[in-house]
Design a protein around this motif. Structure first.
Motif, PDB file in Angstrom:
ATOM      1  N   GLU A   1      -0.095   3.632  -2.851  1.00  0.00           N
ATOM      2  CA  GLU A   1      -0.839   4.807  -2.432  1.00  0.00           C
ATOM      3  C   GLU A   1      -0.012   5.697  -1.511  1.00  0.00           C
ATOM      4  N   CYS A   2       0.016   5.352  -0.237  1.00  0.00           N
ATOM      5  CA  CYS A   2       0.757   6.152   0.743  1.00  0.00           C
ATOM      6  C   CYS A   2       0.942   5.319   1.990  1.00  0.00           C
TER       7      CYS A   2
ATOM      8  N   LEU B   1      -8.844   6.548  -3.069  1.00  0.00           N
ATOM      9  CA  LEU B   1      -7.566   6.197  -3.667  1.00  0.00           C
ATOM     10  C   LEU B   1      -6.914   7.433  -4.268  1.00  0.00           C
ATOM     11  N   PHE B   2      -5.652   7.642  -3.953  1.00  0.00           N
ATOM     12  CA  PHE B   2      -4.920   8.760  -4.542  1.00  0.00           C
ATOM     13  C   PHE B   2      -4.703   8.541  -6.040  1.00  0.00           C
ATOM     14  N   SER B   3      -4.365   7.298  -6.400  1.00  0.00           N
ATOM     15  CA  SER B   3      -4.112   6.969  -7.804  1.00  0.00           C
ATOM     16  C   SER B   3      -5.098   5.879  -8.198  1.00  0.00           C
ATOM     17  N   TYR B   4      -6.320   6.297  -8.536  1.00  0.00           N
ATOM     18  CA  TYR B   4      -7.398   5.336  -8.755  1.00  0.00           C
ATOM     19  C   TYR B   4      -7.084   4.380  -9.897  1.00  0.00           C
TER      20      TYR B   4
ATOM     21  N   TRP C   1       0.835  -1.211   0.000  1.00  0.00           N
ATOM     22  CA  TRP C   1       0.000   0.000   0.000  1.00  0.00           C
ATOM     23  C   TRP C   1       0.869   1.260   0.000  1.00  0.00           C
TER      24      TRP C   1
ATOM     25  N   SER D   1      -4.010   2.039  -9.106  1.00  0.00           N
ATOM     26  CA  SER D   1      -4.279   1.111  -8.008  1.00  0.00           C
ATOM     27  C   SER D   1      -5.344   0.086  -8.387  1.00  0.00           C
TER      28      SER D   1
END
Length: 1317
Positions: free
Chosen positions: A756-757, A839-842, A752, A845
């Protein structure tokens, strides 16, 4: 502005003169003007006195006084500035520096100083010869300054040359006709001149001759001056050093060849304080240091440079005095070389690179006496060790206390025995290095002078190994920390060096005579009698263990230990090295656990030999050899006792660390045992043995702690925990153990964080690069690690069965999923706006989650489980329907293409030519050119379903159907079979139409005819012919005791019990998939009738297998083993389709087939929780197809396809996982239907071991693809998602036959012994 007194006037002139004079040594060492400039530019780095010169000190003080306050002001001013531009190209230091340099004070100071320095330098140049020559005369003592000449050149500057007449005068003054004072003065003058100047001059021949006579002169002062000249010459790396070296070696050769020289005799020893011996030692020391350095740069010069040095060295070392009838022989050059370089480092360095090694070994052909003398000395010393082992002990002990090099403990006298021992040490190291190379071994066999016998490599090594294994040759009182010159340690190091190369190891060490000699101390343990003999020393056993562990680390050495010299695994002997080691280890473990007070090996020794066993049993072939010794049981028992002792042990204190040679603590011993027990997880059968010990949880915890710290597996294995994790995760108990350790949670955290982060709010100063690949390289590693543990259905079932998705109303940006179902909810089943917005990067991800899903559902059981629980197909179809713009067409983007791939792949089952699977990415270089239609509902568009050939025209011609409820079914079927076999006019069909006589002879003939027919007419081996062949073969085999290992039970359940049997949602969905596949293949006609028949068949087989479940079995925490077989019965579905959906015919076949041992491997549900398995095996959740079939697949791969086996290990994946995956679903989705039918028939008729040979044949077929995908690090994805294209059972039957003839005697008996772990 006034300067300091030291920077003006006369003081500046003197300080500059001092600085310039200091340049002279650097100028002398330089060979060109450019090197001179380079040396002066780096004067501060190279001159340790640089900061002590007056000019430098005065200049530094003045800079501190003048510029220090300016720098402080600038720093203060900038520190109070409210803002500093971070985007500026210059730094704060750079800006301050720039302001100081452009300040008024700096400019005035620089101008004044430059003027003063220029005036002083002009004065020096005007009086150059007088000032500098006077300085050299006062500082160096060169009185002949009028003999030098300064040449001025506008471009090159000043160059100092020596007058040739002056050189000639020095050479003449060294003549032995001159007086002693003249010769001393000439040598002093000579030492002020670079050696290259003299060697290149016309007077070198005269000088060389006179220098030789000077070196032989007994005058001590002359001797010191001559050695000083040679030492100074060797500091240069010029081409002329070879002349100096040959001069030195010629001098030494003359000394030893002159019978009147005072070379001491060996018996007298060596007194190093006498002038003559001191001179010799200095000469040999200079020669040895030059030998070790010259190989760094001799490649710069012509080959003549290297060859002259080699020849002069070997010529000197070949001088050897044969012992006569009189006093003992004199010392040889090798005695002195051994004194200054006992480990033969000069020879080891020269043998390092092929450039020098080739020439050295060629030169040794001319001086074979060096090799002969070394061999003879080793043999003589080996023979004499029994008579004078006390002397060996004393000598080696004395060398452990005193350093040979000049140090705090300076020795002045060496006895003859010590010198002879050093010669032996040098010879051992010399020969050990020679044996590492082919051309070095070509010197053997060696003919010993004055002897008729020849010495082979094997005899030499056997003589050397006696120093290790013979107790009389091993000093008992030498401490392990000071055994530098212990003969056993020296020989051990040499033999370990030979083990590093597999080729050298095979030629030199892999013979039974050597191994038996080496194992002598270990074998003595069995014959141990406390009253009559004592055990070998701990040092002896550890030396042997060191050599054996290195042997076992290579494939050649391991097989030699397992099978002996011939490496024949089929004629095993219980007296091979592996058996001796295993018996010793087993007995030692038992004795360490017992309360016996008799002598026993220490824990250190037991650990060393346990490590050797571990190197063997963590391979498939090694485990098969060591299996009878039950090492896993004894290690587990010892581990439990160590854990109990660890709980009782007191906490260590700092005072405990001061004791010497303490045995390993109980905590270390406990970890050692757990580590060795864990290594059983390296093989499929080892996983079962580890599970049976009950210690798998503790071992997995230990593995996770080491894996988390990125520690290598062992001293001989740099990687391997990745493979071990994958192997463990292939089983249900292993997956539970991994989950309990926190491994999965930590893995998801890293994943993760990459996608994401992280969970924290730490600021990221360097933004991430924008992703350009579908799966970024940083995330690809985490993808593979996740898929490794989710590859097997038992593992997935343990973590996902009966677990709904943890859907929430809202998701935090920092919320990190810590379970597999949580990860699927966030990344794969993304069906709500809340999930998308969290999600930051849909896109990236979600694509990652879809890729995980795509690989997981390659396993049909996993697909059925996830679809029945999570309905992911409906979620993806809704997402496709929502992904539209103005028109009705679905937008082609990264996500829609991924979803389309999964939807097609999960709906239609088929092999390479039975379905069309779309790509997962758009074609490169084209815009909007996706070649396949996207859809939003089932069924699939026609483009994905190729039109397959219909059923046999035979059946259509005669108008026969499969009617399962028709009363005339048997007559109809028999009529059809008879007509079909008559039309298939071949030898096999004629054979099947005949009456079955003797079962054994019939089955043998059937096997031969089937093999022949399948090889020659593979396209006709289908349909009715295979049905008839299977039925008759199973009928015959069920009456043969060696094949029918299970009792043939009658089905006792009534019709109502069958109707009450409940099929799980997973099985109901599997029925739909199987029927859809059958209709697509056109082997069944109607969907509804086939669905009812297959449902009835699964209920009947479910009831039949349930009545064979073990009654009153212990409760288990494993979901996988807690009830009936949790997956879909793909074998039953395959047989159902093979018999064209005929329920009764399929049922009767399965009932007969259940008595065969083959059923335990082809029919996965057959032995699930069965009474035919021991309780421990039943509760382990590890089926025989994993512990036996997969084990032998890996076993044969290591022998037949070593590159494939290595590729799997390097990729972190295992052949066992993918093979069990293929076999459980009967190769559905990987092979075409005809090849699936051939696979079933081949295993039933030719033997269940063909299951192993089929998988090996597939790996052989895929070898190049496997190697390529190992390099791209996507081997797991390739094997799971790609079909086995262009592979056919018929084409590879000959290869499988060869495997059968080679391995059946090992594989088949073990597979049919179901109750054996």
């Amino acid at each position: 502005m006034s300067l300091r007194p030291g920077l003006e006037g006369e003081q500046l002139f003197r300080s500059l003169r001092q600085l310039v004079l200091s340049f002279e040594p650097h100028i002398r060492d330089a060979e060109s003007l450019s090197q001179t400039e380079e040396a002066l530019q780096h004067l501060e780095e190279n001159d340790e006195n640089f900061h002590k010169y007056e000019f430098v000190k005065e200049l530094k003080h003045r800079i501190d006084e003048l510029l220090g306050p300016l720098i402080d002001d600038e720093i203060e001013r900038h520190s109070t500035t409210s803002h500093v531009a971070t985007g500026s190209s210059d730094t704060l230091v750079g800006r301050i520096t720039d302001q100081i340099i452009h300040s008024k004070q700096y400019s005035e100071f620089r101008g004044k100083l430059s003027k003063n320095i220029q005036e002083a330098m002009e004065r020096l140049m005007e009086n150059f010869e007088r000032e500098l020559s006077a300085g050299r005369q006062g500082d160096i003592g060169l009185h002949s300054r009028n003999k030098t000449m300064v040449v001025e050149d506008e471009e090159e500057g000043s160059v100092m040359l020596f007058d040739p007449e002056h050189m000639k005068q020095i050479a003449d003054n060294l003549s032995k006709t001159k007086s002693l004072s003249f010769r001393r003065q000439a040598l002093q003058n000579l030492n002020q001149i670079m050696s290259a100047d003299f060697v290149n001059s016309n007077h070198w021949s005269i000088l060389r001759e006179n220098l030789h006579s000077v070196m032989c002169d007994p005058d001590e002062h002359l001797s010191n001056l001559s050695m000083k000249f040679i030492a100074k010459a060797f500091t240069s790396t010029s081409n002329q050093t070879r002349e100096i070296f040959t001069l030195l070696s010629d001098f030494l050769a003359d000394k030893f060849q002159d019978s009147s020289s005072h070379i001491p005799h060996l018996k007298q020893g060596l007194e190093t304080t006498t002038p003559e011996n001191t001179k010799l030692l200095k000469a040999f020391r200079l020669m040895n240091e030059f030998q070790q350095e010259t190989q760094n740069y001799w490649i710069r010069y012509p080959d003549r440079y290297k060859l002259e040095i080699l020849d002069s060295t070997l010529s000197l070392l070949s001088i050897h005095h044969s012992p006569g009838l009189g006093p003992s022989p004199r010392l040889t050059p090798l005695h002195f070389v051994a004194l200054v370089d006992p480990k033969a480092n000069w020879f080891i360095r020269w043998m390092h690179a092929n450039y020098s090694r080739k020439a050295l070994l060629q030169a040794l052909e001319k001086y074979k006496s060096i090799v002969e003398n070394a061999v003879k000395h080793c043999l003589d010393f080996s023979i004499a060790r029994k008579n004078c082992f006390d002397m060996v002990s004393d000598v080696s002990d004395s060398f452990s206390k005193f350093s040979l090099a000049s140090g705090d403990s300076k020795r002045t006298f060496y006895t003859g025995s010590e010198l002879d021992y050093l010669y032996f040490v040098h010879s051992v190291c010399f020969l050990g290095r020679m044996l590492c190379f082919v051309n070095g071994r070509n010197f053997f066999p060696v003919k010993i002078k004055d002897s008729k016998e020849t010495i082979s490599v094997g005899r030499l090594l056997k003589a050397l190994v006696l120093f290790i294994v013979d107790p009389s040759s091993t000093p008992q009182h030498i401490k392990p920390s000071s055994n530098m010159f212990d003969p056993a340690t020296l020989v051990t190091d040499v033999l370990k060096g030979l083990c590093h190369s597999e080729q050298v190891c095979e030629i030199s060490l892999c013979n039974d005579e050597f191994t038996n000699t080496l194992l002598t101390p270990v074998a003595q343990f069995y014959d141990y009698d406390e009253m009559e003999m004592s055990l070998p020393s701990e040092d002896t056993l550890l030396h042997v263990a060191d050599i054996l562990s290195l042997l076992a680390s290579s494939t050649i050495g391991r097989r030699h230990l397992l099978y002996g010299e011939r490496h024949d695994m089929f004629t095993r002997t219980k007296y091979s090295a592996a058996h001796i080691i295993a018996m010793f280890t087993k007995k030692s473990l038992i004795s360490s656990s017992s309360a016996s007070k008799c002598s026993q090996p220490s824990l250190t020794v037991i650990g060393a030999y346990l490590y050797i066993c571990r190197q063997l049993y963590n391979t498939c072939e090694g485990l098969l050899v060591l299996y009878p010794y039950d090492l896993h049981v004894h290690i587990a028992k010892a581990g439990k006792e160590a854990a109990q002792a660890s709980e009782r042990a007191p906490t260590p204190t700092p005072s405990d660390t001061g004791s010497e040679s303490k045995p390993p603590s109980v905590h270390i011993w406990e970890d050692n045992l757990r580590d060795n027990l864990l290594n059983f997880a390296g093989t499929p059968k080892g996983i079962l043995l580890l599970q049976l010990t009950g210690e798998i949880n503790e071992c997995v915890v230990y593995m996770y702690t080491r894996y988390e710290k990125k520690l290598q597996v062992s001293k001989c294995e740099k990687f391997g925990y990745g493979v071990m994790v994958t192997q463990v995760a292939a089983t249900a108990p292993g997956m539970v153990a991994l989950q309990n350790t926190g491994y999965i949670k930590a893995l998801l955290m890293e994943l993760w964080t990459s996608l994401e982060c992280g969970p924290s709010d730490d600021l990221i100063f360097t933004p991430r690069s924008w992703p350009v690949d579908t799966i970024e390289r940083t995330s690809h590693k985490h993808l593979i690690r996740l898929l490794n543990i989710l590859s097997a259905f038992p593992a997935v079932y343990e973590v996902l069965a009966d677990k709904p998705l943890p859907v929430k109303e809202s998701y935090g940006f920092r919320h990190v999923p810590d379970t597999i179902d949580g990860l699927l909810d966030r990344l794969t089943i993304v069906d709500t706006p809340e999930k998308i917005h969290s999600l930051f990067s849909y896109e990236q991800s979600h694509v990652f989650g879809l890729r995980v899903l795509s690989v997981m559902i390659s396993c049909l059981d996993t697909f059925l489980l996830m679809q029945s629980q999570y309905k992911f197909q409906e979620v993806l179809l809704r997402a496709q329907a929502a992904n539209k713009f103005d028109s009705d067409k679905i937008i082609v983007d990264m996500l829609s293409v991924e979803r389309n791939y999964i939807l097609v792949k999960t709906y239609l089952v088929g092999g390479p030519f039975e379905r069309v699977v779309p790509p997962k990415s758009l074609p490169e270089g084209k815009v909007c050119s996706f070649p396949f239609p996207l859809f939003e509902s089932y069924p699939l568009p026609r483009e994905y379903s190729p039109n397959l050939a219909g059923r046999s025209t035979i059946k259509q011609e005669f108008g026969l159907t499969d009617g399962t409820s028709d009363g005339d079914e048997k007559n109809s079927r028999d009529t059809f079979d008879w007509l079909a076999l008559r039309l298939l006019d071949n030898e096999l069909s004629k054979f099947l139409s005949q009456k079955v006589e003797k079962k054994a002879s019939w089955i043998e003939k059937a096997r031969g005819l089937y093999s022949k027919f399948l090889t020659t007419n593979p396209d006709q081996a289908k349909g009715t012919l295979l049905q008839q062949l299977l039925e008759q073969s199973v009928q015959a085999l069920s009456q043969m005791p060696e094949d029918a290992i299970f009792p043939l039970l009658e089905f006792s359940e009534n019709e109502s019990s069958v109707k009450k049997f409940v099929l799980s949602p997973l099985q109901q969905l599997g029925i739909k998939v199987a029927v859809r596949y059958g209709i697509h293949l056109k082997v069944i006609n109607t969907s509804a009738e086939a669905t009812d028949s297959l449902s009835q068949l699964l209920k009947q087989t479910g009831c039949f297998l349930k009545q064979q479940h073990k009654a009153g079995r212990a409760k288990t925490t494993l979901r996988y083993t807690s009830g009936s077989y949790p997956g879909f019965d793909w074998f039953v579905a395959t047989i159902f389709l093979l018999f064209n959906g005929n329920l009764n015919r399929t049922w009767k076949f399965l009932l007969k087939f259940s008595s065969l041992g083959t059923s335990g491997y082809l029919w996965m549900a057959r032995l699930h929780a069965s009474v035919h398995l021991p309780s421990a095996m039943m509760n382990s959740g590890i089926p025989p197809v994993f512990s036996s079939t997969a084990h032998y697949i890996e076993f044969i791969l290591q022998t037949e396809l070593p590159l494939v086996a290595s590729a799997f290990k390097m990729s972190g994946y295992t052949p066992a996982q993918i093979c069990v995956h293929w076999l459980k679903q009967c190769f559905w989705n990987y092979l075409d239907w005809m090849d699936i039918s051939h696979y079933i028939c081949t295993c039933v008729i030719l033997g269940v071991d063909y299951q192993v040979y089929t998988c090996v044949a597939i790996f052989s077929h895929l070898q190049q693809d496997i190697l390529r995908h190992m390099q791209t690090q996507d081997l797991l994805i390739f094997l799971k998602e790609e079909t086995i294209s262009k592979f056919h059972i018929a084409d590879n039957l000959e290869f499988m036959k060869r495997l059968e003839s080679k391995y059946r005697t090992i594989v088949l008996p073990d597979m049919l012994n179901i109750t054996k772990p």
